[in-house]
Motif scaffolding. Sequence first.
Motif, PDB file in Angstrom:
ATOM      1  N   ALA A  88       0.831  -1.210   0.000  1.00 52.65           N
ATOM      2  CA  ALA A  88       0.000   0.000   0.000  1.00 52.65           C
ATOM      3  C   ALA A  88       0.863   1.257   0.000  1.00 52.65           C
ATOM      4  CB  ALA A  88      -0.924  -0.013   1.218  1.00 52.65           C
ATOM      5  N   ALA A  89       2.030   1.182   0.654  1.00 53.42           N
ATOM      6  CA  ALA A  89       2.913   2.351   0.744  1.00 53.42           C
ATOM      7  C   ALA A  89       3.819   2.493  -0.473  1.00 53.42           C
ATOM      8  CB  ALA A  89       3.769   2.260   2.010  1.00 53.42           C
ATOM      9  N   ALA A  90       3.907   1.456  -1.299  1.00 53.43           N
ATOM     10  CA  ALA A  90       4.872   1.464  -2.406  1.00 53.43           C
ATOM     11  C   ALA A  90       4.500   2.457  -3.502  1.00 53.43           C
ATOM     12  CB  ALA A  90       5.001   0.058  -2.992  1.00 53.43           C
ATOM     13  N   THR A  91       3.206   2.628  -3.747  1.00 48.13           N
ATOM     14  CA  THR A  91       2.762   3.548  -4.787  1.00 48.13           C
ATOM     15  C   THR A  91       2.896   4.979  -4.280  1.00 48.13           C
ATOM     16  OG1 THR A  91       1.213   1.920  -5.674  1.00 48.13           O
ATOM     17  CG2 THR A  91       0.835   4.233  -6.255  1.00 48.13           C
ATOM     18  N   LEU A  92       3.504   5.835  -5.075  1.00 45.68           N
ATOM     19  CA  LEU A  92       3.795   7.201  -4.648  1.00 45.68           C
ATOM     20  C   LEU A  92       2.941   8.217  -5.401  1.00 45.68           C
ATOM     21  CD1 LEU A  92       7.693   6.907  -4.583  1.00 45.68           C
ATOM     22  CD2 LEU A  92       6.101   6.661  -2.670  1.00 45.68           C
ATOM     23  N   PRO A  93       2.540   9.302  -4.727  1.00 47.43           N
ATOM     24  CA  PRO A  93       1.716  10.325  -5.392  1.00 47.43           C
ATOM     25  C   PRO A  93       2.529  11.165  -6.361  1.00 47.43           C
ATOM     26  CG  PRO A  93       2.279  11.038  -3.179  1.00 47.43           C
ATOM     27  CD  PRO A  93       2.796   9.624  -3.311  1.00 47.43           C
ATOM     28  N   GLY A  94       1.845  11.732  -7.318  1.00 46.37           N
ATOM     29  CA  GLY A  94       2.488  12.638  -8.260  1.00 46.37           C
ATOM     30  C   GLY A  94       2.571  14.043  -7.690  1.00 46.37           C
ATOM     31  N   PRO A  95       3.030  14.999  -8.488  1.00 40.01           N
ATOM     32  CA  PRO A  95       3.152  16.378  -8.008  1.00 40.01           C
ATOM     33  C   PRO A  95       1.787  16.981  -7.689  1.00 40.01           C
ATOM     34  CG  PRO A  95       3.491  16.270 -10.383  1.00 40.01           C
ATOM     35  CD  PRO A  95       3.430  14.848  -9.906  1.00 40.01           C
ATOM     36  N   THR A  99       7.609  13.121  -1.107  1.00 39.87           N
ATOM     37  CA  THR A  99       8.739  12.840  -0.219  1.00 39.87           C
ATOM     38  C   THR A  99       8.271  12.182   1.076  1.00 39.87           C
ATOM     39  OG1 THR A  99       8.694  15.059   0.747  1.00 39.87           O
ATOM     40  CG2 THR A  99      10.085  14.732  -1.168  1.00 39.87           C
ATOM     41  N   THR A 100       7.103  12.601   1.575  1.00 39.81           N
ATOM     42  CA  THR A 100       6.565  11.984   2.792  1.00 39.81           C
ATOM     43  C   THR A 100       6.222  10.525   2.550  1.00 39.81           C
ATOM     44  OG1 THR A 100       5.696  14.096   3.594  1.00 39.81           O
ATOM     45  CG2 THR A 100       4.708  12.099   4.492  1.00 39.81           C
ATOM     46  N   ALA A 101       5.577  10.237   1.424  1.00 39.43           N
ATOM     47  CA  ALA A 101       5.203   8.859   1.107  1.00 39.43           C
ATOM     48  C   ALA A 101       6.433   7.993   0.842  1.00 39.43           C
ATOM     49  CB  ALA A 101       4.271   8.838  -0.104  1.00 39.43           C
ATOM     50  N   ASP A 102       7.422   8.572   0.165  1.00 42.90           N
ATOM     51  CA  ASP A 102       8.658   7.840  -0.116  1.00 42.90           C
ATOM     52  C   ASP A 102       9.364   7.477   1.192  1.00 42.90           C
ATOM     53  OD1 ASP A 102      10.535   6.682  -1.803  1.00 42.90           O
ATOM     54  OD2 ASP A 102      11.703   8.518  -2.002  1.00 42.90           O
ATOM     55  N   ARG A 108       8.058   8.812 -12.083  1.00 40.49           N
ATOM     56  CA  ARG A 108       7.734   7.707 -12.983  1.00 40.49           C
ATOM     57  C   ARG A 108       8.343   6.373 -12.557  1.00 40.49           C
ATOM     58  NH1 ARG A 108       9.206  11.842 -16.515  1.00 40.49           N
ATOM     59  NH2 ARG A 108      11.183  10.824 -16.993  1.00 40.49           N
ATOM     60  N   THR A 109       9.416   6.410 -11.778  1.00 34.55           N
ATOM     61  CA  THR A 109      10.162   5.167 -11.562  1.00 34.55           C
ATOM     62  C   THR A 109      10.224   4.680 -10.126  1.00 34.55           C
ATOM     63  OG1 THR A 109      12.212   6.441 -11.391  1.00 34.55           O
ATOM     64  CG2 THR A 109      11.642   5.592 -13.561  1.00 34.55           C
ATOM     65  N   SER A 110      10.210   5.574  -9.146  1.00 38.24           N
ATOM     66  CA  SER A 110      10.420   5.139  -7.766  1.00 38.24           C
ATOM     67  C   SER A 110       9.342   4.168  -7.295  1.00 38.24           C
ATOM     68  CB  SER A 110      10.477   6.335  -6.820  1.00 38.24           C
ATOM     69  OG  SER A 110      11.675   7.052  -6.996  1.00 38.24           O
ATOM     70  N   GLY A 111       8.085   4.454  -7.642  1.00 39.03           N
ATOM     71  CA  GLY A 111       7.007   3.559  -7.228  1.00 39.03           C
ATOM     72  C   GLY A 111       7.168   2.158  -7.804  1.00 39.03           C
ATOM     73  N   ALA A 112       7.541   2.081  -9.080  1.00 39.64           N
ATOM     74  CA  ALA A 112       7.740   0.766  -9.706  1.00 39.64           C
ATOM     75  C   ALA A 112       8.878   0.015  -9.028  1.00 39.64           C
ATOM     76  CB  ALA A 112       8.028   0.943 -11.195  1.00 39.64           C
ATOM     77  N   GLU A 113       9.936   0.743  -8.673  1.00 37.90           N
ATOM     78  CA  GLU A 113      11.065   0.119  -7.975  1.00 37.90           C
ATOM     79  C   GLU A 113      10.642  -0.372  -6.593  1.00 37.90           C
ATOM     80  OE1 GLU A 113      14.302   2.975 -10.294  1.00 37.90           O
ATOM     81  OE2 GLU A 113      13.918   3.261  -8.146  1.00 37.90           O
TER      82      GLU A 113
END
Length: 237
Positions: A130-137, A151-154, A194-199
């Motif tokens: 649930a935490a892996a997906t990150l919000p956009g700007p 940054t908070t979600a990451d 585009r990439t951090s969530g997939a990683e």
Amino acid sequence: MRPARRLTLTDDVYGTIRAQVMDHVVAPGARINIDALARELQVSPTPVREALARLEADGLVRKRPLVGYTAAPLLTRDEFDELVDMRLILETAAARRAATRATRTEESAVPAGDPAVPAADPTATDQLRAAATLPGPVPDAQGYASIAAFTTADARFHQLLAEHSGNRMLHDAIVRLRPHLHLFRLHFPPTHYRTSGAEHHRIVDAIDAGDPDRAEAAVREHLLAARERHLPYFGQG
């Protein structure tokens, strides 16, 4: 206990000053005048001092005798490399432990007298996914305000990963690094969106599969890829 209103005020002041530091409104190395800041924010000096104490714990400001608070300088290239190296040591270890624990979610699966890798919370993988997906700007926002949610979600994902290692000292060491505040104060690469969530999801997949080697490799690849995304700030690859 302090009244809720006081707590909310302190949090608001902390968030405002943190944004000013992150956006370089308070320039790196600049002295912070508590009284002037209190007047600007239309509050008493007390919540400003409390906020600065929290920012000192974050590593975003420094307190020096006879000088007071100053905004912390930006990371140098050597400090950036040291931060990445430390994360590679700590977070790959956390991922290995989390993946090992994922196969031992029942207490009966842990051999008696062997608490080295305790059983995991059976909801750990769900929490991580649930935490892996990150919000956009944030639309129409500028500067740090546009990336604060990201940054908070990451940070939340990496802290959860550390938490599910089952090692409190390892968790605390990872959290104390505060890497997201320091890295995104330097530079925010748009490719992170585009990439951090997939990683992150590849890390969770490996943990869910109970594969420590794959989990370690996924974290290493993520951190090294993030390193490459930040290197242009330093003008070299």
